[in-house]
Design a protein around this motif. Structure first.
Motif, mmCIF file in Angstrom:
data_model
loop_
_atom_site.group_PDB
_atom_site.id
_atom_site.type_symbol
_atom_site.label_atom_id
_atom_site.label_comp_id
_atom_site.label_asym_id
_atom_site.label_seq_id
_atom_site.Cartn_x
_atom_site.Cartn_y
_atom_site.Cartn_z
ATOM 1 N N UNK A 54 47.201 -43.912 0.934
ATOM 2 C CA UNK A 54 46.266 -43.639 1.415
ATOM 3 C C UNK A 54 45.075 -43.361 0.327
ATOM 4 N N UNK A 55 45.327 -42.461 -0.878
ATOM 5 C CA UNK A 55 44.286 -42.617 -1.776
ATOM 6 C C UNK A 55 44.717 -43.406 -2.976
ATOM 7 N N UNK A 56 45.001 -44.154 -2.768
ATOM 8 C CA UNK A 56 45.053 -45.500 -3.949
ATOM 9 C C UNK A 56 43.628 -46.240 -4.122
ATOM 10 N N UNK A 57 43.164 -46.748 -3.064
ATOM 11 C CA UNK A 57 41.957 -46.562 -3.747
ATOM 12 C C UNK A 57 40.818 -46.084 -3.750
ATOM 13 N N UNK A 58 40.594 -44.941 -3.446
ATOM 14 C CA UNK A 58 39.424 -43.890 -3.592
ATOM 15 C C UNK A 58 39.967 -42.620 -4.957
ATOM 16 N N UNK A 59 41.115 -43.061 -5.373
ATOM 17 C CA UNK A 59 41.436 -42.431 -6.442
ATOM 18 C C UNK A 59 41.751 -42.956 -7.365
ATOM 19 N N UNK A 60 42.158 -43.769 -8.045
ATOM 20 C CA UNK A 60 42.639 -44.606 -8.958
ATOM 21 C C UNK A 60 42.244 -46.357 -9.252
ATOM 22 N N UNK A 86 32.387 -44.493 -1.189
ATOM 23 C CA UNK A 86 31.015 -44.271 -1.998
ATOM 24 C C UNK A 86 31.451 -42.864 -2.670
ATOM 25 N N UNK A 87 32.097 -42.524 -3.947
ATOM 26 C CA UNK A 87 32.238 -41.088 -3.880
ATOM 27 C C UNK A 87 30.934 -41.072 -4.503
ATOM 28 N N UNK A 88 30.365 -41.848 -4.463
ATOM 29 C CA UNK A 88 28.789 -41.326 -5.425
ATOM 30 C C UNK A 88 28.115 -40.479 -5.143
ATOM 31 N N UNK A 89 27.688 -40.487 -3.338
ATOM 32 C CA UNK A 89 27.266 -39.916 -2.526
ATOM 33 C C UNK A 89 27.786 -38.415 -2.531
ATOM 34 N N UNK A 90 27.190 -37.738 -1.337
ATOM 35 C CA UNK A 90 26.877 -36.381 -1.781
ATOM 36 C C UNK A 90 28.335 -35.893 -0.985
ATOM 37 N N UNK A 91 29.193 -35.073 -1.634
ATOM 38 C CA UNK A 91 30.068 -34.404 -0.492
ATOM 39 C C UNK A 91 29.826 -33.961 0.565
ATOM 40 N N UNK A 92 28.802 -34.044 1.256
ATOM 41 C CA UNK A 92 27.732 -33.707 2.526
ATOM 42 C C UNK A 92 27.754 -34.866 3.041
#
Length: 183
Positions: A54-60, A86-92
């Protein structure tokens, strides 16, 4: 080697050198714990495998096409369903998008999401017992926003009435209440 073992190996390689936030715990412990929690719940293999991935695409560096090629369309669909786009967006903004998407998600995506959040809260609670309120210092957003996020995830899954989802939601609610009301 069966597909589940392949998924664990794949995730271990992808997360090699990563650690849980603010700890020395190898990151791979988290997705494996989430996957095994869903396996114990009796979830089908694609859900368990997607939980491990579940985190491979998001965090690797892994891309969704890598998962689809190796583990199939259904696993890739589930991983995509639980990944932030899109990890470039703000956390919120990212969390609000997750909440909104989850309100329309299917059972597999909901199960992986809730199991993921339960494991995260259990880890926070364990650290809370050692560090007290200082546990929130490692988060860019403090306790109040973390509580908002978890309660919103809980509410977003309320429309899914399957036995497995309801069982996990009950456990999730208990974790939320304990961690955000612990003294």
């Amino acid at each position: 080697m069966n597909l589940l073992d392949q998924a664990i190996e794949f995730a271990a390689v992808a997360h090699d050198g990563q650690y849980r936030k603010g700890t020395h715990i190898p990151y791979i412990m988290h997705p494996v714990a989430v996957g095994f929690a869903l396996q114990r719940l009796g979830c089908e293999e694609p859900v368990v495998i997607a939980a491990i991935l579940h985190d491979t695409v998001e965090d690797t560096e892994v891309e969704l096409i890598d998962i689809e090629t190796r583990f199939g369309t259904e696993v890739a669909r589930l991983v995509q369903g639980v990944s932030e786009e899109d990890k470039g967006l703000t956390w919120e903004v990212r969390k609000q998008h997750t909440i909104e998407a989850l309100s329309e998600a299917d059972e597999g995506v909901a199960l992986i999401t809730i199991a993921d959040k339960i494991h995260n809260l259990r880890c926070i609670l364990e650290e809370f017992r050692e560090k007290g309120e200082r546990v929130w210092e490692k988060f860019n957003r403090g306790k109040a926003l973390q509580e908002w996020y978890h309660r919103s995830i809980y509410e977003a899954t309320s429309t899914l009435q399957t036995k497995a989802v309801q069982q996990l939601r009950s456990e999730y609610k208990q974790c939320i209440d304990v961690i955000f009301h612990a003294k």
